[in-house]
Design a protein around this motif. Structure first.
Motif, PDB file in Angstrom:
ATOM      1  N   ASP A  45       0.810  -1.224   0.000  1.00  0.00           N
ATOM      2  CA  ASP A  45       0.000   0.000   0.000  1.00  0.00           C
ATOM      3  C   ASP A  45       0.839   1.269   0.000  1.00  0.00           C
ATOM      4  OD1 ASP A  45       1.036  -0.374   2.500  1.00  0.00           O
ATOM      5  OD2 ASP A  45      -0.808   0.150   3.583  1.00  0.00           O
ATOM      6  N   VAL A  46       2.150   1.121  -0.078  1.00  0.00           N
ATOM      7  CA  VAL A  46       3.031   2.295  -0.080  1.00  0.00           C
ATOM      8  C   VAL A  46       3.163   2.831  -1.503  1.00  0.00           C
ATOM      9  CG1 VAL A  46       5.362   3.135   0.350  1.00  0.00           C
ATOM     10  CG2 VAL A  46       4.308   1.499   1.930  1.00  0.00           C
ATOM     11  N   VAL A  47       2.938   4.123  -1.660  1.00  0.00           N
ATOM     12  CA  VAL A  47       3.083   4.758  -2.970  1.00  0.00           C
ATOM     13  C   VAL A  47       4.555   5.122  -3.173  1.00  0.00           C
ATOM     14  CG1 VAL A  47       2.423   6.700  -4.433  1.00  0.00           C
ATOM     15  CG2 VAL A  47       0.741   5.659  -2.875  1.00  0.00           C
ATOM     16  N   VAL A  48       5.162   4.543  -4.218  1.00  0.00           N
ATOM     17  CA  VAL A  48       6.581   4.759  -4.489  1.00  0.00           C
ATOM     18  C   VAL A  48       6.738   5.294  -5.907  1.00  0.00           C
ATOM     19  CG1 VAL A  48       8.863   3.718  -4.555  1.00  0.00           C
ATOM     20  CG2 VAL A  48       7.152   2.843  -2.964  1.00  0.00           C
ATOM     21  N   ARG A  49       7.533   6.338  -6.059  1.00  0.00           N
ATOM     22  CA  ARG A  49       7.759   6.951  -7.368  1.00  0.00           C
ATOM     23  C   ARG A  49       9.254   6.948  -7.701  1.00  0.00           C
ATOM     24  NH1 ARG A  49       4.255  10.182  -4.494  1.00  0.00           N
ATOM     25  NH2 ARG A  49       2.149  10.438  -5.356  1.00  0.00           N
TER      26      ARG A  49
END
Length: 256
Positions: free
Chosen positions: A194-198
């Protein structure tokens, strides 16, 4: 008087002889004169060539000296740039006491996976002290002698660093891989689903790391995707440090 008198009467007899002598002698004189002029010209040319060669030797010596001086100036400029970068890095982590060290050897290969520095226990260095350079974390001290130490970098196959996203503090694991390093990357693993990583997100050392001090920049994320097990996310990390050109480092004289 006799000879003077005779000359008046013999002038007509001598004139043809003079003509013959002139016909023979004058061309010979001209030839000798031309040979003399040619020889003189060659001698002058050889003298000029000798002088030019001597000047060339002198000029070449001056050029060599200037090239050496220029190379030394370039080397000094590069060293000044590296030391300025270390100074800037030192300012980024003002809460830690540090000592500068020069890299004096490394294991075979293109990368500084493990290397030796010229500072040891006499300078206050101990095993498990963190090492930084360039843009951030280099690795950790693994062996210490009186005047030298060995550092294992984060790109080494045996390296594992607990990191976290700088903006959310979400944890991850940074794993070294020398084969992958040929593409300028290492592994970044164990992100929660669920971690948003860019791409480009910064990873720093985590507060729960057992050996690394908190908040030291490790690198920048790239191509993080969901793992086949659908339980975590993994990708790659571009280290903040150039591990092909290490020459000076800073050792933080504190341990976690």
């Amino acid at each position: 008087m006799l000879f003077i008198g005779v000359s008046f009467f013999t002038d007509k007899l001598v004139t043809p002889l003079r003509s013959v002598v002139s016909t023979v002698i004058i061309p010979f004189q001209k030839g000798m004169n031309n040979i003399g002029l040619w020889t003189s010209g060659k001698a002058a040319t050889l003298q000029e060539i000798s002088e030019v060669m001597q000047k060339n030797v002198t000029l070449q010596s001056q050029v060599d000296a200037l090239v050496e001086e220029n190379n030394q100036l370039k080397q000094d400029s590069y060293e000044l740039t590296r030391l300025r970068d270390l100074y800037i890095l030192d300012e980024k982590y003002p809460g830690y006491t540090k000592v500068g060290a020069r890299v004096m050897g490394k294991d075979p290969g293109n990368w500084f996976s493990t290397f030796q520095i010229d500072k040891g226990s006499n300078d206050g260095i101990e095993v498990d002290m963190n090492v930084i350079a360039g843009g951030g974390l280099v690795g950790i001290v693994t062996q210490v002698g009186s005047d030298s130490s060995t550092v294992r970098s984060i790109i080494d196959d045996n390296s594992n660093v607990t990191g976290m996203l700088i903006n959310t503090s979400q944890g991850c694991n940074i794993k070294g891989d020398l084969k992958l390093m040929d593409s300028g990357l290492i592994h970044a693993m164990s992100f929660k689903t669920d971690v948003v990583v860019r791409d480009g997100d910064k990873i720093v050392t985590s507060n729960i790391s057992t050996k690394y001090l908190e908040g030291i920049l490790i690198g920048y994320l790239k191509d993080v995707k969901l793992d086949p097990n659908n339980l975590s996310q993994s990708g790659y990390l571009e280290p903040a440090v150039d591990f092909s050109q290490l020459q000076e480092v800073l050792v933080i004289l504190e341990k976690k």
